[in-house]
Design a protein around this motif. Structure first.
Motif: not given
Length: 440
Positions: A123, A163, A166-167, A171-172
């Motif tokens: 994360s 964004k 994450t792409r 991961k978030h």
């Protein structure tokens, strides 16, 4: 023309803005759109309006279409002018707010991922440094045109970078407990990152005496190394912390650890039963997804310390672990009578006197060098006794955490009241001390 389009028109007539920065002035209108999409939509509508004026032979339409082409850096407006037979020489321009940086985010993120290299994370959180002059320029623009739907440029940078991260990584974002925090300085082409600690919890048993709970730095050289400590910089060659941290540091490639536990035992005490709750904090770990079963097996091979039920946890639970220092504990103590013998009547007196009683303890003399000198009030719930020999007996003491057991036995020169030695009018010495249970 609506209020929104009127404000949008005035902004583009006087300011050079990219799709993102133009759309950001209307960020709180509509859902499911990026600011770039808002900006393009508004520029398209204004292009339609200008084109319609031209078709109705309104010369203002041509002038405004040129403004959209130049200040909006908008290809559809340029193409419309060209189709209508107008030529326009345009020097390459950059957005006066973001200076084109919002169009370079993919490159920034890829550079950040190169920089973080081998660090493993599940994360992340993104921060951004924006020059004050840019924030002030945007505030001034909004005040001038009455813009009331905008968001900050910093919010857009952090969200859009998130964004992309994450792409690219899968991961978030975690706003509360991220593994990694990226800080982007887009206007200086810099990015830094901070790797947050890895927290592993469990319970430990200390099977032998003679080792402290945590690293004990040499009191003479303060860890540098001297004759007093044999050059090690430590008072003791190993500790519970060091035995537990060894396989964790090896697998996580961490730099060092901090050890947090619900209380501490004396060096000459054992911890058995269900063990003492602890959390070990690993600083700057490169690997986070380590196999705790392997860690457990490696620690338990030591023969000195055993760990049970290891689990991944977080900083919030460190506070909880430390708050458990006062939890109920059960001790096993072997006591020697140094000047007389122990009688059955003595044992009965101990059980009667020290069941459901409050003890007042002034900080023991042996720990005054590291603890403030004050009186602490602790509770003893129950004591069971058993005679071993005429000079020895054992105690099973259930009490509030934080009670100094040795001083409860020997009295510490009257600093603990009441105490067992004074009650029996005999000189007592604690030979063995074992923590049997910690109720949490």
């Amino acid at each position: 023309m609506s209020e929104i389009l009127e404000i949008a028109k005035k902004i583009l007539e006087n300011h050079c803005l990219c799709d993102n920065c133009f759309g950001r002035q209307f960020a709180n209108l509509g859902y499911g759109l990026s600011n770039a999409e808002r900006g393009k939509t508004l520029k398209n509508i204004l292009t339609f309006e200008a084109h319609n004026k031209i078709l109705n032979e309104d010369k203002k339409g041509v002038e405004f279409l040129k403004k959209i082409s130049v200040n909006g850096m908008f290809e559809p407006a340029k193409n419309t002018l060209k189709k209508l037979g107008y030529t326009l020489k345009i020097e390459e321009r950059k957005c006066e707010l973001c200076n084109g940086k919002l169009q370079e985010l993919d490159l920034m993120v890829k550079e950040a991922l190169k920089k973080i290299g081998d660090y493993e994370f599940n994360s992340f959180l993104v921060g951004a440094k924006i020059p004050e002059k840019i924030i002030e320029a945007e505030d001034s623009l909004r005040a001038k045109y009455g813009v009331k739907w905008g968001e900050t440029i910093k919010s857009e940078f952090t969200r859009e970078i998130g964004k992309i991260l994450t792409r690219l990584t899968g991961k978030h974002v975690d706003y509360k407990k991220p593994d990694v925090v990226f800080t982007f300085d887009p206007f200086n082409n810099k990015v830094d990152f901070q790797v947050n600690p890895l927290f592993i919890g469990g319970r430990y048993r200390k099977l032998v005496t003679g080792i402290p709970q945590s690293k004990w730095v040499c009191r003479k050289c303060k860890g540098v190394g001297c004759d007093y400590c044999g050059g090690t910089g430590k008072m003791y060659p190993e500790s519970v912390q060091e035995i537990i941290e060894a396989p964790i540091l090896k697998l996580s490639f961490g730099e060092k650890t901090e050890f947090h536990a619900s209380g501490r035992e004396d060096i000459d005490a054992k911890v058995l039963g269900n063990g003492r709750p602890f959390i070990i904090e690993v600083k700057n770990p490169k690997k986070r997804n380590i196999d705790l079963k392997i860690v457990e097996e490696e620690i338990n091979k030591s023969g000195k310390v055993e760990v049970l039920n290891l689990y991944f946890t977080d900083k919030e639970n460190v506070r909880k672990i430390k708050s458990l220092e006062g939890a109920k504990k059960v001790y096993h103590v072997i006591v020697k009578v140094e000047d007389k013998t122990i009688t059955d009547e003595d044992l009965k007196k101990i059980e009667e006197k020290f069941s459901d009683i409050t003890i007042k303890q002034q900080t023991p003399r042996r720990v005054l060098h590291r603890r403030s000198d004050k009186v602490r009030t602790k509770h003893v719930y129950r004591v069971e006794t058993k005679k071993i020999s005429p000079e020895k007996f054992e105690l099973k003491i259930e009490c509030q955490g934080g009670l100094y057991i040795k001083e409860l036995v020997d009295g510490d020169g009257g600093r603990t009241k009441p105490n067992i030695a004074e009650t029996l009018q005999k000189k007592l010495k604690c030979l063995e001390l074992t923590v049997l249970d910690i109720n949490v």
